[in-house]
Design a protein around this motif. Structure first.
Motif, mmCIF file in Angstrom:
data_model
loop_
_atom_site.group_PDB
_atom_site.id
_atom_site.type_symbol
_atom_site.label_atom_id
_atom_site.label_comp_id
_atom_site.label_asym_id
_atom_site.label_seq_id
_atom_site.Cartn_x
_atom_site.Cartn_y
_atom_site.Cartn_z
ATOM 1 N N ASP A 10 0.884 -1.273 0.003
ATOM 2 C CA ASP A 10 0.094 0.006 -0.186
ATOM 3 C C ASP A 10 0.870 1.326 0.119
ATOM 4 O OD1 ASP A 10 1.025 0.379 2.690
ATOM 5 O OD2 ASP A 10 -1.234 -0.045 3.612
ATOM 6 N N ASP A 11 0.098 2.556 0.087
ATOM 7 C CA ASP A 11 0.946 3.592 -0.062
ATOM 8 C C ASP A 11 1.954 3.829 1.032
ATOM 9 O OD1 ASP A 11 -0.215 4.222 -2.651
ATOM 10 O OD2 ASP A 11 -1.777 5.481 -1.497
ATOM 11 N N ALA A 12 1.436 3.361 2.334
ATOM 12 C CA ALA A 12 2.545 3.488 3.537
ATOM 13 C C ALA A 12 3.377 2.508 3.408
ATOM 14 C CB ALA A 12 1.496 3.333 4.562
ATOM 15 N N GLY A 13 3.558 1.540 2.432
ATOM 16 C CA GLY A 13 4.783 0.733 2.632
ATOM 17 C C GLY A 13 4.434 -0.646 3.198
#
Length: 152
Positions: A10-13
C-alpha cells in the motif's frame, strides 16, 4: 498459470499477502473467510476479517472492506465497494458500480440497482410492498410537492 499468492504494497509501504480464491481467482486477505462455493471475480479484493457466505457471486474489480459480512447466495456486480463492517443479508442483489458505506445494514432479499450509493451507517430495508432504501436521518430530506407555487 496464475500465482496462488499475490503480495500487494500500500501507499504506506505495508505489504499484504493475498491468496487467490480457487473459484474465480479473486484475492482474499489474511483472516478473511470465504466459502468454497462462492465465486470471487478476478481483481476483487476481500480484506481481512470479511466473511463471504456460500453461493455468493462477486463480480470483477469489487472490494469488500475489513470486517464486512456478505450473506448466502448474494450477487454483487462488478466494481462494487462494500465498506468496513457492512452487513449484507442473504439473497441480496447489488448492481454494478454501487458504493455501500461503512457500517451499512442491508436486509435479506433487498435489491439495489446499478450505481446505487448508501451512505455510512445507512440501512436498506426490504418491505412487504417491494424493496425500498431508507437513508440515514439527517443525510437527506424529502421535498413536499408545491401547490402551484414557484420558488423565487
Amino acid at each position: 498459470m496464475t500465482a496462488k499468492f499475490v503480495s500487494v504494497e500500500d501507499d504506506a509501504g505495508k505489504v499484504t499477502r493475498y491468496v487467490r480464491h480457487a473459484n474465480g481467482g479473486g484475492l482474499v486477505g489474511p483472516g478473511a473467510v470465504v466459502a468454497e462455493s462462492a465465486r470471487i471475480g478476478a481483481m476483487t479484493y476481500v480484506e481481512g476479517g470479511a466473511r463471504i457466505g456460500p453461493g455468493c457471486r462477486i463480480g470483477h474489480g469489487s472490494w469488500i472492506d475489513r470486517d464486512a459480512t456478505v450473506g448466502e447466495r448474494t450477487v454483487i456486480g462488478d466494481g462494487v465497494r462494500i465498506g468496513r463492517g457492512a452487513v449484507v443479508g442473504n439473497r441480496v442483489h447489488i448492481g454494478s458500480h454501487s458504493r455501500i458505506g461503512s457500517g451499512v445494514t442491508i436486509e435479506h432479499g433487498a435489491r439495489l440497482e446499478a450505481d446505487a450509493t448508501v451512505p455510512d451507517g445507512g440501512q436498506v430495508m426490504s418491505g412487504p410492498h417491494g424493496k425500498r432504501h431508507r437513508p440515514v436521518p439527517g443525510k437527506s430530506r424529502t421535498h413536499a410537492k408545491g401547490r402551484g407555487r414557484v420558488a423565487a
